[in-house]
Motif scaffolding. Sequence first.
Motif, PDB file in Angstrom:
ATOM      1  N   LEU A 136       0.932  -1.315  -0.175  1.00  0.00           N
ATOM      2  CA  LEU A 136      -0.138   0.032   0.073  1.00  0.00           C
ATOM      3  C   LEU A 136       1.126   1.197  -0.035  1.00  0.00           C
ATOM      4  O   LEU A 136       0.789   1.936  -0.634  1.00  0.00           O
ATOM      5  CB  LEU A 136      -1.761  -0.029   1.055  1.00  0.00           C
ATOM      6  N   MET A 137       1.630   1.417   0.775  1.00  0.00           N
ATOM      7  CA  MET A 137       2.792   2.542   0.443  1.00  0.00           C
ATOM      8  C   MET A 137       3.699   2.617  -0.451  1.00  0.00           C
ATOM      9  O   MET A 137       3.638   3.699  -0.846  1.00  0.00           O
ATOM     10  CB  MET A 137       4.031   1.951   1.740  1.00  0.00           C
ATOM     11  N   GLY A 138       3.929   1.689  -1.659  1.00  0.00           N
ATOM     12  CA  GLY A 138       4.911   1.683  -2.526  1.00  0.00           C
ATOM     13  C   GLY A 138       4.042   2.296  -3.832  1.00  0.00           C
ATOM     14  O   GLY A 138       3.684   3.209  -4.139  1.00  0.00           O
ATOM     15  N   ALA A 139       2.910   1.634  -3.185  1.00  0.00           N
ATOM     16  CA  ALA A 139       1.251   2.091  -4.519  1.00  0.00           C
ATOM     17  C   ALA A 139       0.474   3.709  -4.239  1.00  0.00           C
ATOM     18  O   ALA A 139       0.200   4.409  -5.456  1.00  0.00           O
ATOM     19  CB  ALA A 139       0.500   0.992  -4.408  1.00  0.00           C
ATOM     20  N   ALA A 140       0.403   3.423  -3.504  1.00  0.00           N
ATOM     21  CA  ALA A 140       0.545   4.861  -2.887  1.00  0.00           C
ATOM     22  C   ALA A 140       1.567   6.252  -3.609  1.00  0.00           C
ATOM     23  O   ALA A 140       1.146   7.347  -3.697  1.00  0.00           O
ATOM     24  CB  ALA A 140       0.117   4.982  -1.508  1.00  0.00           C
ATOM     25  N   SER A 141       2.682   5.504  -3.046  1.00  0.00           N
ATOM     26  CA  SER A 141       3.639   6.905  -3.233  1.00  0.00           C
ATOM     27  C   SER A 141       3.869   6.827  -5.700  1.00  0.00           C
ATOM     28  O   SER A 141       4.618   7.808  -5.934  1.00  0.00           O
ATOM     29  CB  SER A 141       4.578   6.706  -3.313  1.00  0.00           C
ATOM     30  N   VAL A 142       3.059   5.610  -6.297  1.00  0.00           N
ATOM     31  CA  VAL A 142       2.835   6.240  -7.282  1.00  0.00           C
ATOM     32  C   VAL A 142       1.827   6.647  -7.572  1.00  0.00           C
ATOM     33  O   VAL A 142       1.214   7.692  -8.522  1.00  0.00           O
ATOM     34  CB  VAL A 142       3.474   5.056  -8.244  1.00  0.00           C
ATOM     35  N   ASP A 143       1.032   6.494  -6.804  1.00  0.00           N
ATOM     36  CA  ASP A 143      -0.716   6.799  -7.575  1.00  0.00           C
ATOM     37  C   ASP A 143      -1.129   6.528  -8.858  1.00  0.00           C
ATOM     38  O   ASP A 143      -1.985   7.507  -9.715  1.00  0.00           O
ATOM     39  CB  ASP A 143      -0.466   8.071  -7.060  1.00  0.00           C
ATOM     40  N   ILE A 144      -1.507   5.196  -9.529  1.00  0.00           N
ATOM     41  CA  ILE A 144      -2.192   4.907 -10.161  1.00  0.00           C
ATOM     42  C   ILE A 144      -3.044   4.276  -9.396  1.00  0.00           C
ATOM     43  O   ILE A 144      -2.210   2.816  -8.311  1.00  0.00           O
ATOM     44  CB  ILE A 144      -1.454   3.907 -10.859  1.00  0.00           C
ATOM     45  N   PRO A 145      -4.222   3.755 -10.613  1.00  0.00           N
ATOM     46  CA  PRO A 145      -5.194   3.363  -9.590  1.00  0.00           C
ATOM     47  C   PRO A 145      -4.325   1.245  -9.249  1.00  0.00           C
ATOM     48  O   PRO A 145      -3.883   0.750 -10.128  1.00  0.00           O
ATOM     49  CB  PRO A 145      -6.157   2.253 -10.929  1.00  0.00           C
ATOM     50  N   ILE A 258      -9.381   7.832  -2.632  1.00  0.00           N
ATOM     51  CA  ILE A 258      -9.769   6.770  -1.327  1.00  0.00           C
ATOM     52  C   ILE A 258      -9.121   6.820  -0.050  1.00  0.00           C
ATOM     53  O   ILE A 258     -10.143   6.530   0.573  1.00  0.00           O
ATOM     54  CB  ILE A 258      -9.189   5.314  -1.874  1.00  0.00           C
ATOM     55  N   LEU A 259      -7.769   7.034  -0.334  1.00  0.00           N
ATOM     56  CA  LEU A 259      -7.333   7.451   0.876  1.00  0.00           C
ATOM     57  C   LEU A 259      -6.971   9.075   1.319  1.00  0.00           C
ATOM     58  O   LEU A 259      -5.893   9.044   1.344  1.00  0.00           O
ATOM     59  CB  LEU A 259      -4.918   6.556   0.351  1.00  0.00           C
ATOM     60  N   ARG A 290       2.887   8.449   2.841  1.00  0.00           N
ATOM     61  CA  ARG A 290       2.969   8.724   1.310  1.00  0.00           C
ATOM     62  C   ARG A 290       1.944   9.307   1.293  1.00  0.00           C
ATOM     63  O   ARG A 290       1.702   9.342  -0.827  1.00  0.00           O
ATOM     64  CB  ARG A 290       2.764   7.014   1.223  1.00  0.00           C
ATOM     65  N   VAL A 291       0.509   9.713   1.398  1.00  0.00           N
ATOM     66  CA  VAL A 291      -0.498  10.080   0.684  1.00  0.00           C
ATOM     67  C   VAL A 291      -0.373  11.789   1.336  1.00  0.00           C
ATOM     68  O   VAL A 291      -1.510  12.514   0.583  1.00  0.00           O
ATOM     69  CB  VAL A 291      -1.759   9.266   0.351  1.00  0.00           C
TER      70      VAL A 291
END
Length: 580
Positions: A136-145, A258-259, A290-291
Amino acid sequence: MAFKPAKWPRKLRSTEWFGGTSRDHIYHRSWMKNQGLPDDLFDGRPVIGICNTWSQLTPCNAHLRDLAERVKHGIYEAGGFPVEFPVFSTGESTLRPTAMMFRNLASMDVEEAIRGTPLDGVVLLVGCDKTTPSLLMGAASVDIPAIVVTGGPMLNGWFQGERVGSGTHLWKFSEAVKAGEMTQEEFLEAEAAMSRSPGSCNTMGTASTMASMAEALGMALSGNAAIPAVDSRRRVIAHLSGRRIVQMVKDDLKPSDILTREAFENAIRTNGAIGGSTNAVIHLLAIAGRVGIDLSLDDWDKAGRDIPTIVNLMPSGKYLMEEFFYAGGLPVVIKRLGEAGMLNKDAITVSGETMWDQVKDVKNWNEDVILPAEKALTSQGGIAVLKGNLAPNGAVLKPSAASPHLMQHKGRAVVFEDIDDYKAKINDDALDIDETCVMVLKNCGPKGYPGMSEVGNMGLPPKVLKKGITDMVRISDARMSGTAYGTVVLHTSPEAAAGGPLAVVKDGDMIELDVANRTIHLDISEQELSARLAAWKPSHHVPDSGYARLFHDHVQGADTGADFDFLKGCRGSAVPKDSH
C-alpha cells in the motif's frame, strides 16, 4: 456521493511503451512477445500488473500463485492485459532480525517496479503482516489505480478440544510450559495444530488486522478481509478484483481518491471495533505519510478512544477468523459503526461506491462472534495513546488485550538494557522481581534493534508464572505481535537508542501507568531526568554499511510510522525516460 469517473478513452501509461511504431515501441513489444502473447494484447487495452508477494519463505503467502491466476481471469474478462511480477516478500515467521526492518525496503521495491514498468493499474496480492502495508505504501507513492487482494486467514487450529489461535496459543503454551502446567511433549504435539492450512494468522493478529484496514480504508472489495484462504470464495473475490481493476483504470480511480482523512478515520475506528493489532498504528501512519495526510498518534486516540470492541476474536476474545467470516465479517462491523454515527459514510472505495452503500444491507449471523455494543469486550477499545515524561512523543497500549486490574498501576522498574540482557536474566530465580514490578525493555525500537522487533510482550519470569500470575505491566520501545496479549506499553517514543527518556530508566525507579488518563510517568524529578539525559551516551551498535546502515540513518520514530525520511510523500507516476 459516488465517485465520478474520468472521460474514456484517454491515453494510458502503457502507451508510452507499446503504443506506436518506432524502434523503441517495437523493442518493448517484441521482447514481451517471446512469451507467446498475441498482437491484440498491445492494442491499447489497460495493462494491469499483479504485484505478487508469493514466497515459500513467507508461508502465509505461499498460496498466492493460485490467486494470481484467478486475478488474471478477471482482468482478461474485463478487457485488460495482466502481467504478474514478484516483489520482495517480508515473511514474518522466517525473516531476521525482524520483518519490520524490511517493510520500507519492500515498499521501495514496489514503488519503483510500478513506476518503471508499463502498468496502468495494479493488483496488490498480500497476506503476511508487512506485505500489506509495504505494498500500500509503494502503490500510494506512485498513485495509479490499485486494489488489494489478501490471501486470507488459515482455518481454525484445534488441540485437545480447544481452538488454537496462531501466535496467541504459541505465547500461551510457552508460558504454560514454564509454569509447569504443560509438558514439552504436549507443546510439540500442539505444533501441528497451529497451522493446518494455507493462509495467514487465524487470530486478529497483524495480518488479519491489516487485511481489515485495507478493507476499511476502501482499498479492497467489501468482504475481502475475513474469507479463509482455502474457501472457494477467496478465489471468487480475487477474480472479481481482477475485473474491477480494469474499470478503475478506465475511471482513473486512484489511491489518492480513496485514501482521504475520512478513510483513515474509518480505519482507526474499525481497528478499535475489531480489537486490532497495535502494529496498525505504525502502518497507517506510514501509509498516510505517503499520500500527504497529516495523521498523528493524537488522531488515533481521538478517533478510536470511545469505540467498543465488538469482535470476539483472539487475542482479545474467544473465536477465530473462520467464525468471523461465517458471522458476516468486516462489513457487519462497518455497518455497526455507521449505525452508531461513527463512520464517514461517504468515503469512496475501490468499488466506486461509498462505504455505507456497500454495507448497509448486510446481516450479523452470530451475535456471540460480532457482539452487540452492550456486550462489548471493552467499552473503550481502540488503541490507547499514552504520554508523559517517559514517552514525550507517545506510547501505545491495546486495552482489549490488557488486564483491567493493571490499567492503573504503580510499580518498581526492573530494567533490561536490550533483548540479550532480558534473555540472560529472565529465567534466573535470583532476579529481584515480583508481579507488582514493571518490566522495562530498552533499545528495541526502530534504530535500536534495529527494525523494532516484536519483543515487547516479554515473557514473565518463571517464578512469577508458578504463582499463577499471567500478566504484568511491561514497557518498551519495541512492538508486539498482533496475536499477543497483556498489559503491554509499546512504541515508547523517542526510543532509547535515540536518547529518549526510556534510555535512562534505572532499576528501582517507580513507574506509574494510568490508561484512563492516558499517562505514563517516571517518578523522578525533572532535574534528575534532565541530568540523566545529559549524561546519557548511546550504547547500541550502529551498522557499518548496507541496508542496515541506510535503515538506521533514515528511519523515523514509531510515533510517525517508522518510515524513511526520504520516502514521505507521493512521487507520482510520471513515465521514466526510455534509454533505448
